[in-house]
Design an enzyme around this catalytic site. Structure first.
Site, PDB file in Angstrom:
ATOM      1  N   TYR A   1       1.042  -1.304   0.053  1.00  0.00           N
ATOM      2  CA  TYR A   1       0.141  -0.089  -0.104  1.00  0.00           C
ATOM      3  C   TYR A   1       0.712   1.255   0.237  1.00  0.00           C
ATOM      4  CZ  TYR A   1      -3.501   3.459   1.548  1.00  0.00           C
ATOM      5  OH  TYR A   1      -4.321   4.583   1.737  1.00  0.00           O
TER       6      TYR A   1
ATOM      7  N   ASP B   1       9.399   2.751  -0.419  1.00  0.00           N
ATOM      8  CA  ASP B   1       8.346   3.460   0.382  1.00  0.00           C
ATOM      9  C   ASP B   1       8.700   2.851   1.722  1.00  0.00           C
ATOM     10  OD1 ASP B   1       6.437   4.309   1.582  1.00  0.00           O
ATOM     11  OD2 ASP B   1       4.628   3.462   0.353  1.00  0.00           O
TER      12      ASP B   1
ATOM     13  N   LYS C   1       4.554   9.008   8.600  1.00  0.00           N
ATOM     14  CA  LYS C   1       4.121   8.776   9.907  1.00  0.00           C
ATOM     15  C   LYS C   1       5.245   9.300  10.962  1.00  0.00           C
ATOM     16  CE  LYS C   1       1.935   4.678   8.210  1.00  0.00           C
ATOM     17  NZ  LYS C   1       0.517   4.550   8.310  1.00  0.00           N
TER      18      LYS C   1
HETATM   19  C1  LIG Z   1       3.882   2.008   3.310  1.00  0.00           C
HETATM   20  C2  LIG Z   1       3.028   3.388   3.277  1.00  0.00           C
HETATM   21  N1  LIG Z   1       2.965   4.008   2.298  1.00  0.00           N
HETATM   22  C3  LIG Z   1       2.052   5.166   2.172  1.00  0.00           C
HETATM   23  C4  LIG Z   1       1.160   5.303   3.047  1.00  0.00           C
HETATM   24  C5  LIG Z   1       0.206   6.479   2.796  1.00  0.00           C
HETATM   25  O1  LIG Z   1       0.398   7.494   3.844  1.00  0.00           O
HETATM   26  P1  LIG Z   1      -0.722   8.367   4.272  1.00  0.00           P
HETATM   27  O2  LIG Z   1      -1.854   7.540   4.965  1.00  0.00           O
HETATM   28  O3  LIG Z   1      -0.237   9.091   5.252  1.00  0.00           O
HETATM   29  O4  LIG Z   1      -1.177   9.097   3.200  1.00  0.00           O
HETATM   30  C6  LIG Z   1       0.946   4.456   4.122  1.00  0.00           C
HETATM   31  C7  LIG Z   1       0.068   4.679   5.091  1.00  0.00           C
HETATM   32  O5  LIG Z   1      -1.025   5.006   4.981  1.00  0.00           O
HETATM   33  C8  LIG Z   1       1.921   3.437   4.135  1.00  0.00           C
HETATM   34  O6  LIG Z   1       1.999   2.434   5.185  1.00  0.00           O
HETATM   35  N1  LIG Z   2      -1.953   0.800   7.007  1.00  0.00           N
HETATM   36  C1  LIG Z   2      -2.440   2.149   7.091  1.00  0.00           C
HETATM   37  C2  LIG Z   2      -1.297   3.165   6.668  1.00  0.00           C
HETATM   38  O1  LIG Z   2      -0.288   2.631   7.101  1.00  0.00           O
HETATM   39  C3  LIG Z   2      -3.522   2.716   7.909  1.00  0.00           C
HETATM   40  C4  LIG Z   2      -3.765   4.018   7.983  1.00  0.00           C
HETATM   41  C5  LIG Z   2      -5.114   4.392   7.241  1.00  0.00           C
HETATM   42  O2  LIG Z   2      -5.197   4.070   5.985  1.00  0.00           O
HETATM   43  O3  LIG Z   2      -5.817   4.896   7.677  1.00  0.00           O
END
Ligand SMILES: Cc1ncc(COP(=O)(O)O)c(C=O)c1O
Ligand SMILES: N[C@H](C=O)CCC(=O)O
Length: 428
Positions: free
Chosen positions: A142, A237, A266
């Site tokens: 993701y 990522d 994060k």
């Molecule tokens: C590996 C990774 N990349 C990208 C994202 C996207 O980050 P955000 O939720 O801050 O948009 C997340 C989490 O949501 C993630 O766990």
């Molecule tokens: N796994 C997602 C991000 O790392 C969880 C956060 C979200 O989507 O709200």
């Protein structure tokens, strides 16, 4: 949870599904989510005053726990001077310097407001640099919710049954190729079939969005060699793994392998909304205003987010024993889960990298999406609910990672391990 359930009903009237991000809706475990009122150290408290040991940590950012004194003090100082200026500030420069000085392979960095923005912008940059249009991502990884990445996606998209979101135009989807994680032959075949068309490969080097699964050393080396051979930009990522699996993130776990671009989020925001992408200077120099790739943000580099992130990274960098402590605690938790599994004859596989950990209800090893998906999700649901009743707050999906924080104590962990033992003893 009368109050929480009432708030949830009210929220559902004005917010789709009652939430601002699907992962937190708890629909995957057939229950209403507790509404969280406050956090303190390793614990969070819901609106009813129930106390939970928090293994979610706002989905990763809160490695220092809730209300870290240095982060809070920093924020109090900043807020008195103003919350945002849309103009350059010293703290942005200090934060960028801290990241560039601390991280291998990050020669320049740009701040954004979320992980989604970071991966989306890094991909645009890679496409501009190579003059190519296609990208490769891995099934179950993701990278946020930009169009080209919502294909065979992990995390909430997978949990809620929409790994391929509607609304992504077909012509965009066609340019995203998906590969099997840890499968070099599959990657080779994709590269051969799309010669000189692929701009970038984006990967979670330690994936946390199909549960925790990391790249094998062999795969990591092959991935770098193949991308180099084909002139493809390699993007790590590290939104989740950055400053989490070690101070220098997943990159340091694969020595001698250098990605071209890296995405963050994060932890680097210390609990405030943030993202960043960085990497090779020749690529980063293509960004506006010095280059032709446009990327911008009204609140990018926001002083509050920068200060919270700076205090967090500074503290982590100065206290290497934090990572030793996290590793030891996570190992103890891993052993506790495995022993409870053995004692109660529950087939369980635990994947762990540093303080990122997940449990799969299967006796098979899990090294890709198919492995994760084959685990017993019905059993996970029962386990999750029982753990919540025990006061242990876990991510409400098999496809998410558990995060430890430095405020957790031996006693906290013993409490969690005893709860796991009790819950396993009653699992159907
Ligand atoms: C590996 C990774 N990349 C990208 C994202 C996207 O980050 P955000 O939720 O801050 O948009 C997340 C989490 O949501 C993630 O766990
Ligand atoms: N796994 C997602 C991000 O790392 C969880 C956060 C979200 O989507 O709200």
């Amino acid at each position: 949870m009368n109050k929480s359930s009432a708030y949830f009903e009210r929220s559902k009237g004005v917010m789709p599904g009652g939430v601002n991000s699907p992962a937190r809706a708890f629909s995957s475990v057939d229950m209403d989510p507790p509404f969280i009122e406050r956090g303190e150290g390793a614990y969070i408290y819901d609106e009813e005053g129930n106390k939970y040991l928090d293994f979610v940590g706002s989905w990763g950012p809160l490695i220092l726990g809730h209300g870290d004194e240095d982060v809070v003090k920093g924020l109090e100082e900043v807020i008195k001077k103003g919350t945002s200026f849309g103009a350059p500030t010293k703290i942005e420069m200090e934060m960028a310097e801290l990241m560039v000085d601390s991280l291998p392979n990050v020669e320049m960095v740009r701040m954004v407001n979320s992980g989604t923005e970071a991966t989306m912008s890094a991909l645009r940059l890679a496409k501009a640099f190579t003059g190519r249009s296609k990208i490769v991502k891995f099934e179950g990884n993701y990278h946020g919710h930009s169009d080209s990445l919502l294909i065979k996606a992990g995390s909430g998209a997978l949990t809620h049954g929409v790994p391929d979101s509607l609304g992504v135009p077909e012509e965009i989807g066609r340019n995203t190729l998906t590969a099997n994680y840890n499968d070099l032959d599959n990657l080779k075949a994709i590269f051969e079939a799309n010669k000189e068309e692929i701009a970038a490969v984006i990967i979670e080097p330690v994936a946390g969005n199909m549960g925790v699964i990391s790249m094998t050393e062999e795969f990591a080396r092959g991935l770098r060699a193949l991308t180099k051979e084909h002139g493809i930009i390699l993007i790590y990522d590290e939104v989740m793994s950055g400053f989490r699996v070690s101070f220098q993130g997943a990159q340091s776990l694969y020595p001698g392998i250098a990605p071209d671009l890296i995405c963050y989020g994060k932890i680097i925001g210390g609990g405030l909304p943030v993202g960043a992408f960085g990497g090779r200077k020749d690529i980063m120099s293509m960004l506006g205003p010095i280059g032709p790739v446009y990327q911008a943000g009204t609140l990018s580099g926001n002083p509050l987010a920068m200060r919270a992130g700076f205090e967090t990274l500074n503290k982590l960098g100065k206290n290497p024993e934090f990572y030793k402590k996290l590793e030891a605690m996570a190992e103890k938790l891993e052993q506790g889960i495995l022993q409870a599994g053995e004692r109660h004859r529950i087939p369980v596989t635990v994947n762990r990298v540093g303080a990122m950990i997940s449990l799969f209800f299967t006796d098979q090893s899990v090294r890709d999406f198919n492995g994760a998906n084959a685990a017993d999700q019905q059993r996970f649901k029962t386990y999750f609910k029982a753990m919540l009743e025990e006061g242990i707050y876990l991510p409400p999906s098999q496809f998410e990672a558990l995060f430890l924080n430095v405020q957790m104590t031996e006693e906290d962990l013993n409490q969690a391990i005893s709860a796991i033992d009790r819950v396993f003893s009653e699992l159907p």
